[in-house]
Design a protein around this motif. Structure first.
Motif, PDB file in Angstrom:
ATOM      1  N   MET A  13      26.180  24.593   8.688  1.00  8.57           N
ATOM      2  CA  MET A  13      26.586  23.187   8.717  1.00  8.57           C
ATOM      3  C   MET A  13      25.915  22.446   7.564  1.00  8.57           C
ATOM      4  O   MET A  13      24.725  22.638   7.305  1.00  8.57           O
ATOM      5  CB  MET A  13      26.171  22.520  10.028  1.00  8.57           C
ATOM      6  N   GLY A  15      25.393  18.602   6.786  1.00 10.34           N
ATOM      7  CA  GLY A  15      25.577  17.308   7.436  1.00 10.34           C
ATOM      8  C   GLY A  15      26.269  17.511   8.772  1.00 10.34           C
ATOM      9  O   GLY A  15      26.149  18.559   9.405  1.00 10.34           O
ATOM     10  N   ASP A  16      27.013  16.488   9.187  1.00  9.11           N
ATOM     11  CA  ASP A  16      27.706  16.560  10.476  1.00  9.11           C
ATOM     12  C   ASP A  16      29.158  16.993  10.350  1.00  9.11           C
ATOM     13  O   ASP A  16      29.795  17.285  11.360  1.00  9.11           O
ATOM     14  CB  ASP A  16      27.673  15.180  11.158  1.00  9.11           C
ATOM     15  N   GLU A  17      29.697  17.030   9.121  1.00 10.90           N
ATOM     16  CA  GLU A  17      31.141  17.205   8.984  1.00 10.90           C
ATOM     17  C   GLU A  17      31.583  18.415   8.171  1.00 10.90           C
ATOM     18  O   GLU A  17      32.767  18.685   8.108  1.00 10.90           O
ATOM     19  CB  GLU A  17      31.733  15.947   8.350  1.00 10.90           C
ATOM     20  N   GLU A  19      31.529  22.459   7.521  1.00 12.92           N
ATOM     21  CA  GLU A  19      31.198  23.774   8.061  1.00 12.92           C
ATOM     22  C   GLU A  19      31.601  24.844   7.053  1.00 12.92           C
ATOM     23  O   GLU A  19      32.696  24.800   6.501  1.00 12.92           O
ATOM     24  CB  GLU A  19      31.966  24.046   9.355  1.00 12.92           C
TER      25      GLU A  19
END
Length: 75
Positions: A13, A15-17, A19
């Motif tokens: 990952m 960050g959060d967005e 993949e």
């Protein structure tokens, strides 16, 4: 540089967005799957560098360089 070891079907990952998933490993080649928001451009590095060079070249164009290319406005 962060160096990680991953096996097939494992994900990293960013960050959060974003993949990055190891999709396949064949010999010395690794196939990666990347999921990112549409607002985040994803390119191979050689493509990214070519785009950057083209943008830099376009930024150097002067109005006199295109005076015969752009049609003159009609009255």
């Amino acid at each position: 540089m962060l160096v990680l070891s991953r096996q097939r079907d494992e994900t990293i990952m960013i960050g959060d967005e974003i993949e990055i998933t190891v999709v396949d490993i064949r010999g010395d080649k690794v196939r990666l799957g990347i999921t990112a928001p549409k607002s985040v451009p994803v390119h191979r590095k050689e493509v990214y560098e070519a785009i950057r060079r083209e943008n830099q070249a376009a930024a150097q164009v002067q109005p006199q360089d295109v005076k015969d290319v752009v049609p003159k406005p009609q009255p």
